[in-house]
Enzyme design. Structure first.
Site, PDB file in Angstrom:
ATOM      1  CB  CYS A 131      18.638  -0.636  -3.151  1.00  0.00           C
ATOM      2  SG  CYS A 131      18.622  -0.162  -1.442  1.00  0.00           S
ATOM      3  CG  ASN A 184      13.712   1.880  -1.048  1.00  0.00           C
ATOM      4  OD1 ASN A 184      12.871   1.358  -0.340  1.00  0.00           O
ATOM      5  ND2 ASN A 184      14.793   1.776  -1.248  1.00  0.00           N
ATOM      6  CD  GLU A 185      16.076   1.449   2.905  1.00  0.00           C
ATOM      7  OE1 GLU A 185      15.309   0.645   3.552  1.00  0.00           O
ATOM      8  OE2 GLU A 185      17.290   1.101   2.695  1.00  0.00           O
ATOM      9  CD  GLU A 197      15.466  -4.625  -3.763  1.00  0.00           C
ATOM     10  OE1 GLU A 197      14.988  -4.707  -2.650  1.00  0.00           O
ATOM     11  OE2 GLU A 197      15.929  -3.687  -4.271  1.00  0.00           O
TER      12      GLU A 197
END
Ligand code: AHR
Length: 824
Positions: free
Chosen positions: A414, A550-551, A207
């Site tokens: 994120c 994503n989460e 990331e």
């Protein structure tokens, strides 16, 4: 949004039957969740769990922004509902449901106008009250509650407390904890049974956090090469299009211009006004346009660097390009002759420094009067990873390759779903010519040039033999979003999931998702396959995995969008394995609802995340043992052991090694795993711990890196069933010794043994079922050891001849041993 209807005398009987007054409230400043207190016989109040938050608001940005005011608790036909103000003004209303006040479903958020659609039973039996909790008068509501409910809440909170203290066991107290523990004996026996496990278990998650891409893995040495830094997107007050650029001397002035740019996605460029008089400029090299790089420009003596820019000059203009050391010495110099031109022209030259520098700068020295427009000013080492142009920093990329990752997840985290709806990582904006890519605000507080974009990620995967695993947003931004988007018009659409991408935009979003598959795998005759070919890669990238989400919070907003995207991908590309998401924790509302949804929708795989205490890993080695073997698979996409202060040390590394023995054992249901985050640049770190720290000239892998490297190098595709018996009655000690045995594709047997104890453990290993001849075995042993707080591991490899397949293996205190027994 579903209509929330509360009607009738739901649950009132059980309430009326109660004998205890229950008080519910949240702290006045909103910093806390739903709290409960009960009235003692003497009339005083006892807070259940001493301020335990039974449910917290999940609305808004990280941490302190998530607040709750004025919670009201309603009995419903299925249990309870909590209505609360998610903003102090009441501009957003939160709604949470629970069967038992312990387990909560994902929350809903409403604009105040929408609450008029809710039907509440107003006479639910609670009254406003102010009560004294621990000497402080607190406002809330009182209702009558059943004794059984109170005692079940008390037990629940006590159980949580026990777990909390179990997970707070850290090795700094091992001396005390194991003061009477003598060296242990253990027996590890291969039973003769085996099962296939995923060959992709060990991978990496890249990331762009902590300057992992620009200024990190991406080889570009010029910072803000395109003058597209935007004021406000970076933490630095000076952040903006001029960032990292300056002029020296008084004969040049520099401004940012935007008339007739190279491309609409790259609207700004530098305009130099040079008016020194030729004599001054030629003789006085002090007039220069300077880039300071990312913390300076690191240069190696004798290596070639490719300088390039696009220029538009009002006059014929000789330009000198220098690489200058911190002390002002020219380490390399070259000349470019600019044409007089109204159009942008490409220029390039090679520079070879005659000395090393850790902190040089780039000087562009115009030698004639005139106006010069410059953009895409770039300096790359010619020697990038695998020699690619627009390539990756060699030492960092090699450090990643050394992990032998079987897959690479990118670009987030994120970063993939973004801070706000406008900030979702649009993959299309990250491909094509560099000057045509769309720069993007990085939600970790800086700027993404996206020179390292989807095409480069795919190429990197190919270069290291890893499966690409791109992650696209599920049409909702990060659950912690707090950034305006074009869709924001009130607090509800400004924070959190922001109601997701409007449904009338979803078809076009889904088309983007499908186009990604075509970009990766489509024939060159297809629209997106053609673009891949134009970027230099006519062969397909063989994409097999695609992350969606994503989460995220698994809200109705999410589910509606995810289901449509998942269905569309599976319909168009049944061969693609879609990886869904189950929230940011190993339990809780999003985890439960995410798994429910995955089962309902038959999602191929889900991405689990947990950042936990080392002791959580020690005490949850059975976490996957009961997972369904025939349903949705698991990708443990983000995980790491977190100690207070967030160091990476032998304790975290060994706890991860210990847990990975259990992950290998469950490699038939856990298909992939990746530690997070991967990279962090010294001085630019937003998140700790990370697997690898670096600066411009050094790469410093952590202890945890060594764990992941040893697992990557010693992964298998078959799990050899075994029993480990540790000869002690001390359960805490037992939990700190673990083993796994796998066989790899060459047929080598690999035994992994972890001892997270301050004493030696001697293991009798019995592999007779696999080596029935009983002859001696040549093996390669690697031992990683150290003290728990050590931030460097000792890793020693030697050759060991085992007298027979039944042998003794001593495990040093705090060590991880890998024994590879080649098949031949
Ligand atoms: O790994 C760092 C962050 O942790 C990721 O971006 C996010 O998915 C998680 O919260």
């Amino acid at each position: 949004m579903k209509k929330i209807l509360l009607s009738g005398l739901l649950g009132i009987a059980s309430l009326c039957a109660g004998a205890t007054d229950l008080f519910f409230y949240s702290p006045e400043d909103g910093n806390g969740g739903l709290r409960l207190a009960v009235k003692n016989e003497d009339g005083s109040w006892r807070s259940i769990g001493n301020g335990y938050d039974f449910v917290k608001s999940d609305f808004g940005a990280w941490g302190a922004h998530k607040k709750m005011w004025n919670p009201q608790l309603f009995p419903t036909s299925t249990g309870w509902a909590c209505l609360f103000r998610a903003t102090n003004s009441g501009s957003v209303i939160g709604w949470a449901e629970s069967p038992d006040l312990k387990n909560w479903k994902p929350q809903k958020y409403l604009a105040p106008a929408d609450t008029s659609k809710l039907t509440f039973r107003t006479n639910v039996g609670f009254l406003p009250a102010s009560v004294d909790i621990n000497g402080k008068l607190v406002a809330g509501y009182v209702m009558n509650a059943d004794d059984a409910l109170i005692s079940s809440l008390d037990s629940y909170v006590a159980e949580r407390g026990k777990l909390y203290s179990l997970y707070s066991e850290h090795a700094d107290k091992d001396g005390e904890r194991f003061k009477d523990l003598a060296p242990l004996k253990a027996t590890l026996t291969a039973t003769g049974k085996s099962k296939g496990i995923s060959p992709l278990l060990m991978g990496i998650f890249f990331e762009d956090i902590n300057y992992a891409a620009d200024g990190g893995l991406y080889g570009e040495l010029v910072q803000n090469r395109d003058f597209e830094y935007i004021t406000g997107e970076g933490h630095d007050k000076a952040w903006g299009p001029e960032y990292a650029w300056s002029v020296a001397g008084d004969k040049i002035s520099f401004s940012i211009a935007d008339d007739d740019p190279i491309h609409k996605n790259n609207p700004h460029f530098a305009r130099l006004d040079v008016k020194g008089g030729i004599a001054t400029l030629v003789n006085n090299g002090g007039n220069a346009f300077i880039n300071s790089g990312y913390d300076g420009i690191p240069l190696k003596k004798g290596e070639q660097y490719r300088f390039s820019f696009k220029a538009r000059s009002s006059s014929k203009m000789p330009v000198e390009v220098d690489l200058v050391s911190e002390t002002g010495r020219k380490l390399a110099s070259g000349k470019i002759k600019l044409k007089k031109s109204k159009n942008w022209v490409d220029y390039e030259l090679l520079l070879t420094p005659d000395e090393y520098s850790s902190k040089a700068s780039l000087h562009i020295v115009p030698k004639n009067n005139g106006i010069v427009d410059l953009d895409m000013i770039s300096l790359f080492p010619v020697k990038t990873f695998k020699g690619r142009r627009n390539g990756l920093r060699e030492d960092l990329a090699q450090t990643l390759a050394d992990l032998k990752p079987r897959f690479v997840r990118f670009p987030g985290g994120c970063v993939a779903h973004g801070n706000g709806l406008d900030n979702m990582y649009d993959w299309k904006g990250s491909i094509g010519k560099l000057e045509e890519r769309k720069p993007l605000r990085n939600l970790w507080g800086y700027h993404q040039t996206r020179g390292l974009g989807y095409h480069e990620y795919f190429e990197f995967c190919e270069d290291i033999g890893a499966e690409p695993l791109p992650v696209l947003a599920a049409a909702v931004p990060c659950q912690n979003s707090a950034w305006e988007s074009v869709y924001s018009h009130d607090d509800l659409t400004r924070y959190g999931q922001q109601c997701g991408l409007p449904m009338d935009s979803l078809d076009s979003y889904i088309q983007d998702v499908l186009d990604l598959v075509e970009y990766a795998n489509g024939p060159v005759s297809s629209e997106w396959g053609k673009k891949r070919a134009e970027a230099g890669h006519p062969e397909p990238f063989n994409l097999k995995y695609l992350g969606i989400g994503n989460e995220d919070m698994i809200t109705e907003v999410f589910e509606e969008r995810f289901n449509k995207i998942n269905a569309a991908v599976k319909k168009a590309h049944p061969e693609i394995i879609v990886i869904g998401t189950v929230g940011p924790f190993y339990e809780g509302a999003d985890y439960e609802e995410g798994w429910r949804l995955a089962r309902e929708q038959k999602v191929d795989m889900v991405d689990e995340h947990y950042y936990v205490d080392p002791a959580w890993l020690i005490y949850n080695q059975d976490y996957y043992d009961d997972y369904d073997r025939n349903g949705t698979k698991v990708y443990l996409g983000e995980w790491a052991a977190h100690l207070p202060g967030r160091p990476s040390n032998m304790e975290t590394a060994l706890a991860e090694a210990l847990y990975l023995t259990a992950v290998e054992r469950n490699g038939d249901v856990v298909s992939m795993s990746s530690y997070a985050p991967l990279l962090a640049k010294d001085g630019h770190t937003q998140w700790k711990p990370d697997l690898i720290y670096f600066n411009n000239t050094e790469v410093n892998p952590t202890t945890d890196y060594e764990t992941m490297r040893l697992y990557g190098e010693n992964a298998g595709n078959t799990y050899i069933d075994n029993t480990l018996v540790v000869d002690t009655d001390n359960d805490k000690a037992k939990a700190r010794v673990a083993a796994s045995i796998v066989k790899d594709d060459k047929g080598d047997i690999i035994v992994k043994l972890v001892n997270l104890l301050p004493v030696e453990t001697n293991v009798d290993v019995d592999l007779k079922k696999y080596f029935p001849s009983g002859a001696g075995l040549n093996s390669i042993r690697t031992v990683m050891s150290g003290k728990p707080a050590d931030e460097k591991a000792s890793v020693v490899t030697d050759r060991v001849t085992l007298a027979s397949p039944f042998f003794e293996m001593p495990l040093a205190p705090y060590s991880f041993t890998v024994l590879r027994i080649p098949s031949k």
